[in-house]
Design a protein around this motif. Structure first.
Motif, mmCIF file in Angstrom:
data_model
loop_
_atom_site.group_PDB
_atom_site.id
_atom_site.type_symbol
_atom_site.label_atom_id
_atom_site.label_comp_id
_atom_site.label_asym_id
_atom_site.label_seq_id
_atom_site.Cartn_x
_atom_site.Cartn_y
_atom_site.Cartn_z
ATOM 1 N N UNK A 118 0.855 -1.183 0.000
ATOM 2 C CA UNK A 118 0.000 0.000 0.000
ATOM 3 C C UNK A 118 0.891 1.234 0.000
ATOM 4 N N UNK A 119 0.661 2.136 -0.973
ATOM 5 C CA UNK A 119 1.386 3.403 -0.974
ATOM 6 C C UNK A 119 0.494 4.495 -1.547
ATOM 7 N N UNK A 120 0.858 5.734 -1.226
ATOM 8 C CA UNK A 120 0.063 6.895 -1.637
ATOM 9 C C UNK A 120 0.953 7.811 -2.469
ATOM 10 N N UNK A 121 0.426 8.222 -3.630
ATOM 11 C CA UNK A 121 1.115 9.144 -4.531
ATOM 12 C C UNK A 121 0.310 10.436 -4.644
ATOM 13 N N UNK A 122 1.017 11.543 -4.825
ATOM 14 C CA UNK A 122 0.352 12.837 -5.001
ATOM 15 C C UNK A 122 0.875 13.469 -6.278
ATOM 16 N N UNK A 123 -0.064 13.938 -7.132
ATOM 17 C CA UNK A 123 0.315 14.573 -8.378
ATOM 18 C C UNK A 123 -0.887 14.726 -9.290
#
Length: 172
Positions: A118-123
């Motif tokens: 599980x990971x979170x990306x912002x863009x």
């Protein structure tokens, strides 16, 4: 036929058989043995001549397998470290920020173990899709089982941004 003629014929046949046995013992058996040895040496020479070709094929196969491993981005043994490295590379390439990277959730059912990363990306939307697609298709970390996109607003700066929570599952 006379007895002398019979004795001569018998002696001739016995002598002929003795000459055959003697010639086999002295010459023919050694010839057969040398012929077998010759064929064995001939096979060995052919194998030796093919050795350079086999070595060339092995070098080509090694280069091919190295290129496959390089394309899969498998440098060290920890899947989690490799995935984190690839996520950071894709984030840098697509101008994204990695907000969160959680340890994998391990679940075992009916002898099959699944790891969910599980990971979170912002863009931006397009950049997130490019990164997720690249991570799923060009590496061996598993498949994307969930992608949650949330539009949020930073009230301090007044800017909107998009955060994507990505779940990648690998079955073992």
């Amino acid at each position: 036929m006379s007895k002398i003629l019979r004795n001569k014929v018998f002696a001739l046949l016995v002598g002929f058989v003795l000459v055959l046995m003697l010639s086999y013992a002295l010459a023919i058996s050694k010839t057969i043995q040398m012929r077998k040895e010759y064929h064995a040496l001939e096979k060995e020479q052919q194998q030796y001549n093919n050795l350079s070709q086999q070595l060339l094929l092995l070098h080509k196969k090694e280069a091919y397998l190295d290129s496959i491993l390089q394309s899969l981005n498998l440098d060290n043994t920890s899947i989690e470290n490799n995935l984190l490295r690839v996520v950071n590379q894709e984030a840098e390439r697509n101008h994204l920020k990695v907000i969160n990277f959680d340890p994998p959730h391990v679940h075992e059912m009916a002898g099959t173990q699944s790891k969910t990363f599980n990971f979170v990306l912002r863009g931006t939307f397009i950049d997130i899709l490019k990164a997720v697609h690249s991570i799923e298709m060009q590496s061996s970390f598993g498949e994307v089982v969930h992608l949650n996109l949330v539009k949020q607003k930073n009230y301090r700066t007044g800017q909107d941004f998009l955060e994507a929570t990505v779940f990648i599952q690998k079955l073992e």
